[in-house]
Scaffold this active site. Structure first.
Site, short mmCIF file in Angstrom:
data_model
loop_
_atom_site.label_atom_id
_atom_site.label_comp_id
_atom_site.label_asym_id
_atom_site.label_seq_id
_atom_site.Cartn_x
_atom_site.Cartn_y
_atom_site.Cartn_z
N SER A 126 33.31 35.64 64.24
CA SER A 126 34.08 36.36 65.26
C SER A 126 33.45 37.71 65.52
O SER A 126 32.88 38.33 64.62
CB SER A 126 35.50 36.54 64.74
OG SER A 126 36.20 37.47 65.53
N TYR A 150 41.14 39.74 57.98
CA TYR A 150 40.63 38.56 58.68
C TYR A 150 39.12 38.71 58.95
O TYR A 150 38.32 37.81 58.66
CB TYR A 150 41.40 38.37 60.00
CG TYR A 150 40.75 37.41 60.96
CD1 TYR A 150 40.69 36.04 60.65
CD2 TYR A 150 40.19 37.84 62.16
CE1 TYR A 150 40.08 35.15 61.52
CE2 TYR A 150 39.60 36.96 63.03
CZ TYR A 150 39.54 35.61 62.72
OH TYR A 150 38.94 34.74 63.58
N LYS A 154 35.59 36.59 57.53
CA LYS A 154 34.53 36.00 58.36
C LYS A 154 33.16 36.49 57.90
O LYS A 154 32.20 35.72 57.79
CB LYS A 154 34.75 36.37 59.84
CG LYS A 154 35.96 35.69 60.46
CD LYS A 154 35.69 34.21 60.63
CE LYS A 154 36.93 33.40 60.89
NZ LYS A 154 36.74 31.96 60.79
P1 NAD Z 1 43.14 26.90 65.36
O1 NAD Z 1 44.15 27.41 64.40
O2 NAD Z 1 43.62 26.26 66.61
O3 NAD Z 1 42.16 25.86 64.61
C1 NAD Z 1 41.87 25.93 63.23
C2 NAD Z 1 42.16 24.56 62.64
O4 NAD Z 1 41.85 24.59 61.24
C3 NAD Z 1 43.64 24.15 62.76
O5 NAD Z 1 43.71 22.84 63.28
C4 NAD Z 1 44.16 24.22 61.31
O6 NAD Z 1 45.17 23.25 61.08
C5 NAD Z 1 42.89 23.96 60.52
N1 NAD Z 1 42.88 24.54 59.17
C6 NAD Z 1 43.19 25.81 58.80
N2 NAD Z 1 43.05 25.95 57.47
C7 NAD Z 1 42.62 24.76 56.98
C8 NAD Z 1 42.30 24.29 55.70
N3 NAD Z 1 42.43 25.06 54.61
N4 NAD Z 1 41.88 23.01 55.55
C9 NAD Z 1 41.78 22.19 56.63
N5 NAD Z 1 42.09 22.59 57.88
C10 NAD Z 1 42.50 23.86 58.05
O7 NAD Z 1 42.15 28.11 65.69
P2 NAD Z 1 40.99 28.20 66.77
O8 NAD Z 1 41.40 29.22 67.76
O9 NAD Z 1 40.57 26.87 67.21
O10 NAD Z 1 39.86 28.86 65.88
C11 NAD Z 1 38.89 28.10 65.20
C12 NAD Z 1 38.04 29.01 64.35
O11 NAD Z 1 37.44 30.00 65.18
C13 NAD Z 1 38.81 29.78 63.28
O12 NAD Z 1 38.03 29.83 62.11
C14 NAD Z 1 38.96 31.16 63.86
O13 NAD Z 1 39.04 32.15 62.86
C15 NAD Z 1 37.68 31.30 64.67
N6 NAD Z 1 37.83 32.22 65.78
C16 NAD Z 1 38.85 32.05 66.68
C17 NAD Z 1 39.01 32.95 67.71
C18 NAD Z 1 40.16 32.79 68.69
O14 NAD Z 1 40.51 33.74 69.35
N7 NAD Z 1 40.74 31.62 68.85
C19 NAD Z 1 38.14 34.04 67.85
C20 NAD Z 1 37.09 34.18 66.94
C21 NAD Z 1 36.94 33.26 65.90
C1 UD1 Z 2 42.38 39.70 68.82
C2 UD1 Z 2 42.02 39.96 67.37
C3 UD1 Z 2 40.59 39.52 67.12
C4 UD1 Z 2 40.39 38.07 67.54
C5 UD1 Z 2 40.76 37.98 69.03
C6 UD1 Z 2 40.58 36.61 69.63
C7 UD1 Z 2 43.33 41.99 66.86
C8 UD1 Z 2 43.29 43.44 66.53
N1 UD1 Z 2 42.14 41.40 67.11
O1 UD1 Z 2 41.53 40.49 69.62
O2 UD1 Z 2 40.30 39.65 65.75
O3 UD1 Z 2 39.04 37.69 67.36
O4 UD1 Z 2 42.13 38.36 69.15
O5 UD1 Z 2 41.52 35.73 69.08
O6 UD1 Z 2 44.39 41.36 66.87
N2 UD1 Z 2 47.31 42.49 75.13
C9 UD1 Z 2 48.42 42.96 75.80
N3 UD1 Z 2 49.61 42.31 75.61
C10 UD1 Z 2 49.75 41.22 74.79
C11 UD1 Z 2 48.59 40.74 74.11
C12 UD1 Z 2 47.39 41.41 74.30
O7 UD1 Z 2 48.34 43.94 76.53
O8 UD1 Z 2 50.86 40.69 74.64
C13 UD1 Z 2 46.00 43.15 75.36
C14 UD1 Z 2 45.39 43.76 74.11
O9 UD1 Z 2 45.82 45.08 73.92
C15 UD1 Z 2 43.89 43.65 74.44
C16 UD1 Z 2 43.80 42.37 75.28
O10 UD1 Z 2 45.11 42.15 75.80
O11 UD1 Z 2 43.48 44.72 75.24
C17 UD1 Z 2 43.37 41.15 74.49
O12 UD1 Z 2 44.24 41.00 73.36
P1 UD1 Z 2 44.14 39.74 72.38
O13 UD1 Z 2 44.17 38.49 73.16
O14 UD1 Z 2 45.20 39.93 71.34
O15 UD1 Z 2 42.70 39.85 71.75
P2 UD1 Z 2 42.00 41.08 70.99
O16 UD1 Z 2 42.97 42.16 70.71
O17 UD1 Z 2 40.76 41.41 71.71
#
Ligand code: NAD
Ligand code: UD1
Length: 340
Positions: A126, A150, A154
């Site tokens: 991330s 978190y 990572k």
């Molecule tokens: P998500 O929660 O939808 O998917 C993660 C999946 O992993 C889920 O289906 C959950 O059931 C499974 N899981 C969690 N812990 C587990 C375990 N111990 N054993 C087996 N399965 C397990 O999340 P996502 O948004 O699809 O994110 C996927 C990955 O990407 C995550 O590692 C997350 O940290 C990373 N990531 C997500 C975002 C985002 O904004 N969505 C941003 C940056 C990084």
């Molecule tokens: C968050 C996580 C980041 C993660 C990313 C994607 C934090 C501090 N960081 O980032 O680790 O990788 O999500 O999943 O939580 N906002 C509003 N109202 C809302 C929600 C969000 O105004 O109800 C604004 C936030 O202030 C920000 C933008 O929308 O400016 C995006 O927010 P969000 O989707 O939560 O992502 P990040 O904060 O960038």
């Protein structure tokens, strides 16, 4: 035995979209997931999109024996590791839960890969590993200083993979640093299904548009940005999925087996209000909002330097803000209660 890619966490948001693309590229997929943040219903949806049901193993990455059996029962040529907990606030309140699930779980997975002789892995990292460097455009050599638990989980897993690679050069490892994933499959059949009140902006906006929530609280209207609201690099989940395919391809087919660490972003940030207005246009629904105080821990603006991903993987994001909003709306309006 047919060879497969093992998609850990493949029932989740990004994993399910990636599984569809892998299957549509002709490869077979085994999904391994404990369903802690996802639904079994996604498997039928994937089957609808690909014409094949992926093999599913319900299991936890901390459960060594289930992993071992999975590697024994299937001919796995590579792993994509999405499994993890991802709520920043919760990670600060329950650090051990995050270190256990995200870090210890990954160690068990890597040990079982090593035991099974599987040496190719793509890991979900991330942009949060960069913390707050004091400037908005993050390249991969921006200092690594995550400011929450978190983010530290990572970075730890990225470092563990680099250490494995040093001791066993035959491993092929990639860590992909995602910016802000949004959007859904163009069919509206799979998408993001957050439980409870969404933390992230896009699912919250979508729930306001469909009438599930009254209004969006915009966290901060006084940032030093053109309209005063926070700016982020939103990236369509289909572009993210194709980034995983590009990384997997490179790991499996290239002579160069150096570790890969790249940003996956578009390089183009949008403000909260730009997202609101783009969503109103895509959905033809009003999105009520109120500007309130800043959310602690938020930055004004950040976005990816996307040069390296293009150079190394030949990958770049193709879908813009309109598709991000249109596809989210199609998923939300066709599935007002997600997978339920
Ligand atoms: P998500 O929660 O939808 O998917 C993660 C999946 O992993 C889920 O289906 C959950 O059931 C499974 N899981 C969690 N812990 C587990 C375990 N111990 N054993 C087996 N399965 C397990 O999340 P996502 O948004 O699809 O994110 C996927 C990955 O990407 C995550 O590692 C997350 O940290 C990373 N990531 C997500 C975002 C985002 O904004 N969505 C941003 C940056 C990084
Ligand atoms: C968050 C996580 C980041 C993660 C990313 C994607 C934090 C501090 N960081 O980032 O680790 O990788 O999500 O999943 O939580 N906002 C509003 N109202 C809302 C929600 C969000 O105004 O109800 C604004 C936030 O202030 C920000 C933008 O929308 O400016 C995006 O927010 P969000 O989707 O939560 O992502 P990040 O904060 O960038």
């Amino acid at each position: 035995m047919e060879t497969s890619i093992l998609v850990i966490g493949g029932a989740g948001y990004i994993g399910s979209h990636t599984a569809v693309q892998i299957m549509n590229s002709g490869l077979s997929v085994v999904i391994f997931d404990n369903l802690s943040n996802s639904s079994r219903a996604v498997l039928n949806r994937i089957a609808k999109l690909t014409g094949r049901r992926p093999t599913f193993v319900e299991g936890d990455i901390r459960d060594r024996l289930t992993l071992r059996t999975t590697f024994k029962n299937h001919s796995i040529t590579g792993v994509i590791h999405f499994a993890g907990l991802k709520a920043v606030g919760e990670s600060e309140e329950q650090p051990l839960k995050y270190y256990d699930n995200n870090v210890s779980g990954s160690v068990v997975l890597f040990e079982e890969m090593q035991r099974a002789g599987v040496q190719t892995i793509v890991f979900s990292s991330s942009a949060t590993v960069y913390g707050d460097p004091g400037y908005p455009q993050y390249s991969e050599d921006t200092p690594l200083a995550p400011v929450n638990v978190y983010g530290r989980t990572k970075l730890m897993v990225e470092n563990i993979l680099l250490d494995i690679k040093k001791s066993r050069p035959a491993w092929r490892v990639a860590s992909l640093r995602y910016f802000n994933p949004v959007g859904a499959h163009v069919s509206g059949i799979i998408g993001e299904d957050p439980t409870g009140i969404p933390n992230n902006l896009m699912p919250f906006i979508a729930q306001v548009a469909i009438g599930k929530r009254e209004k969006l609280l915009v966290f901060g209207g006084d940032y030093p940005t053109p309209d005063g609201t926070g700016r982020r690099d939103y990236i369509h989940v289909e572009d993210l999925a194709s980034g995983h395919l590009a990384a997997l391809n490179k790991l499996m087919n290239s002579d160069d087996n150096s570790p890969i660490i790249v940003n996956l972003g578009t390089g183009r940030p949008y403000s909260v209000l730009e997202m609101v207005h783009a969503f109103e246009k895509a959905s033809n629904k009003p999105v009520a909002f109120e500007i309130v105080d800043r959310r602690p821990g938020d930055l004004a603006e950040y976005y990816a330097d996307r040069t390296l991903a293009k150079d190394i993987l030949g990958w770049e994001a193709r879908l813009g803000i309109d598709r991000m909003c249109e596809d989210t709306w199609r998923w939300q309006s066709n599935n007002p209660n997600g997978y339920q």
